[in-house]
Design an enzyme around this catalytic site. Structure first.
Site, PDB file in Angstrom:
ATOM      1  N   LYS A 273     -21.659  15.225  -1.120  1.00  0.00           N
ATOM      2  CA  LYS A 273     -21.759  13.353  -0.963  1.00  0.00           C
ATOM      3  C   LYS A 273     -22.663  13.419  -2.500  1.00  0.00           C
ATOM      4  CE  LYS A 273     -20.618  12.234   1.698  1.00  0.00           C
ATOM      5  NZ  LYS A 273     -19.450  13.268   2.724  1.00  0.00           N
TER       6      LYS A 273
ATOM      7  N   ASN B 248       0.830  -1.418   0.013  1.00  0.00           N
ATOM      8  CA  ASN B 248       0.347  -0.180   0.110  1.00  0.00           C
ATOM      9  C   ASN B 248       0.864   1.128  -0.222  1.00  0.00           C
ATOM     10  OD1 ASN B 248      -2.050   1.783   0.823  1.00  0.00           O
ATOM     11  ND2 ASN B 248      -2.583   1.713   2.923  1.00  0.00           N
ATOM     12  N   GLY B 249       1.097   2.123  -0.978  1.00  0.00           N
ATOM     13  CA  GLY B 249       1.537   3.168  -0.966  1.00  0.00           C
ATOM     14  C   GLY B 249       2.152   3.687  -2.506  1.00  0.00           C
TER      15      GLY B 249
END
Ligand code: F6R
Length: 612
Positions: free
Chosen positions: A489, A99-100
């Site tokens: 939203k 992850n990254g």
């Protein structure tokens, strides 16, 4: 952004991995995969959801008591089976989930290609895993752990990684820099995950890795050190996550459940802090820093997305009540613009996850410049919660829906408490006004319940507008950020282009967009801006805009001028954002459902943005 899970222990790894991946799916959902070690290493990867991986694996043979899994949010390389993690090195000695972002991957790749390495995917991750294999091959004295450290010493960027080495199959090696990882400690088993939630039910103790930590997990022990091979002290914490907290209950979507949880969440956020019987507010997490806060010359509030909108409302509240100048910044801008920060400044970081990469970078910058750093955060034990000088938890509970709802109202609740408390300590609010706000705040959860009862009415409004391409949200004062949040939203879950504007700005451009096809959602409750909002409504009406108004209960004027209206109970002006946002959340939700969008996992998004 991307979820990592790993298991090593006495049991089959698969059930732990697949369950963990399902919890982690909110972090990325364009592909998923796992690697299991059973004498030899088998890798399974599928584009799509974790459920697709699960059904694919039903037709495969596998086993093993050690494994790593990953759910992906694409950075380098489009979503595909091939770019899905885990990635194996060229000779299959190392397998990684990551992850990254490895920023210097192109340069490293070129070096490896020159040394004869070939690549199968477009990912930066495959470069890292091959670099490990390369170092492993440099001498018999180099073990897997050394190879991982050597490879990490060459990369710039961020990572949370879990690595298997087929030559040393009794361990998982994991490391973190900029992407969260926690170890779960169980009986005869260890897990590793990007989010402790993914290990809920399996373990009750965790060690949160800090940036620069590396851990070697074996079946019956673990060793924690730094990536440069220095000793690191181990801090074990108990975790208390109930699986029951994580289900959808009777709701169709997590988002709807979380919208409906807001009254209870607000009660939880207020509990022990709002003390109507003493007419006071108690913020335990800030006691040690309150004297500095009270005499601060400037407050800078930093966050991203919804948390940034909460920050904007915090600005109104703190300036209004405590009379301290406040600035609000996007973390992604703040961190790169060398801001002027003095020792008497306070920087408040707001983050639901406590893991947003930009917000954490802003935290470090503010700390380096000598400011007092305070966190407003939801996830207990997150990096933000651990790295700030003091803070306030929002107590919203686990938020799974990618579109933030209950975390936002909890953030507003905390900011309201903070503004009032600061004002009281600074003597910028009288006891009558202080008590009045405390008493009114206690009644807000019940008022939110009343608004939620209108969900069906809001659904019919959503149905009318389900096919539009654009919409505008207008508010003034502390309702301008609510307009921004309502628009966010709508766009993130229904993919309708929605813009929030300060109503007074309409005439300066956006009004050109108004015609009979454009829904214009106006926040026009009875507050000090009521007359001005009424004028804005008339201006839109004169141009045949399709008006949907959020009005105070019993307002018989505005309802006559608009196409649809939603009533909210009366409250004090400072508290209206807490009510005004609720209908907008429901409007976005119902619109997205009509449009058959994936409400909880909107396209291209992920819940926790742990990359830049
Ligand atoms: C929108 C949303 C995002 C987050 C933003 C910051 O609904 O959820 O805009 O608010 O990514 O996340 P946190 O608060 O975790 O730092």
């Amino acid at each position: 952004m991307c979820g990592i899970i790993g298991y090593i222990g006495d049991h089959d790894a698969y059930p732990f991995l697949i369950k963990g991946l399902k919890w982690l799916e909110y972090r990325g959902y364009d592909s998923a995969g796992m690697a299991l070690f059973n004498g030899h290493l088998s890798i399974f990867r599928k584009m799509g959801k974790v459920a697709d991986l699960e059904s694919y694996m039903q037709n495969q043979e596998f086993g093993g008591k050690t494994g790593i899994g990953h759910t992906r949010w694409a950075t380098h390389g489009e979503p595909s089976d091939n770019n899905a993690h885990p990635h194996g090195s060229m000779n299959g000695w190392f397998t990684i989930v990551h992850n990254g972002i490895i920023e210097n991957y192109a340069e490293l790749k070129e070096g490896l290609v020159n040394k004869g390495y070939s690549f199968r995917s477009e990912t930066d991750t495959e470069v890292l895993v091959n670099l490990m294999e390369y170092f492993y091959n440099q001498g018999t004295e180099i073990c897997a752990e050394d190879a991982v450290m050597l490879a990490l010493s060459k990369v710039t960027g961020t990572y949370g990684i879990a690595v298997l080495c087929s030559q040393e199959s009794d361990c998982i090696i994991a490391a973190r820099k900029g992407s969260p990882l926690s170890i779960g400690i169980g009986k005869g088993q260890f897990l590793i995950a990007s989010d402790a939630t993914a290990m809920a039910g399996f373990i009750n103790q965790v060690v949160h890795l800090n940036d620069g930590d590396l851990v070697v997990l074996k079946k019956d022990s673990f060793t924690l050190k730094s990536i440069s091979n220095k000793p690191v002290s181990v801090k074990i914490s108990n975790i208390d996550i109930h699986i029951g907290d994580i289900g959808k209950g009777s709701f169709d979507h997590f988002m709807l459940k979380e919208i409906h949880e807001q009254p209870r969440v607000m009660e939880d956020t207020l509990r022990g802090r709002l003390q109507p019987e003493k007419s006071d507010i108690m913020l335990g997490g800030l006691i040690s820093v309150m004297p500095d806060l009270v005499k601060s010359e400037r407050i800078i509030i930093v966050g991203c997305g919804t948390s940034w909108h909460a920050a904007l409302i915090g600005e109104y509240l703190i300036e209004e009540f405590a009379r301290i100048p406040v600035e609000v910044e996007y973390a992604s801008e703040f961190r790169y613009r060398n801001p002027v920060i003095g020792k008497n400044d306070v920087v408040i970081l707001i983050s639901q996850s406590g893991e947003t990469a930009d917000t954490l970078a802003a935290l470090r910058l503010a700390r380096d410049k000598g400011a007092l750093v305070i966190g407003i955060c939801n996830v207990v034990g997150s990096t933000l919660a651990r790295d700030t000088d003091a803070g306030i938890y929002t107590h919203a509970g686990i938020e799974i829906g990618v579109a933030s709802t209950k975390a936002f109202t909890a953030q507003l609740t905390v900011l309201t408490l903070l503004a009032l408390k600061l004002a009281w300590e600074r003597k910028t609010i009288g006891s009558l006004q202080y008590t009045q706000h405390i008493n009114e705040l206690a009644g807000v959860p019940e008022k939110i319940r009343q608004i939620l009862l209108q969900s069906e009415k809001i659904r019919t409004i959503a149905e009318k507008h389900k096919s539009v391409r654009n919409s505008i949200y207008l508010g003034r004062g502390n309702l301008f950020p609510v307009a921004l949040e309502g628009a966010l939203k709508m766009k993130e879950i229904s993919y309708i282009h929605a813009e929030g504007y300060a109503a007074g700005e309409m005439k300066h451009g956006p009004i050109a967009l108004v015609d009979e096809h454009l829904p214009v959602i106006v926040l026009a409750p009875r507050d000090e801006n009521y007359e001005k909002m009424a004028s804005s409504i008339q201006e839109v009406k004169a141009r045949k805009g399709n008006l949907i108004a959020i009005i105070s209960e019993g307002d018989n004027d505005i309802r006559e001028w608009v196409n649809d209206f939603i009533e909210i109970p009366e409250t004090l002006p400072a508290l209206i954002p807490l009510l005004g946002i609720i209908p907008l959340q429901l409007l976005a939700y119902h619109t997205a459902v009509y449009r058959e969008c994936n409400v909880d996992q909107p396209r291209n998004l992920a819940k926790s943005v742990t990359v830049e």
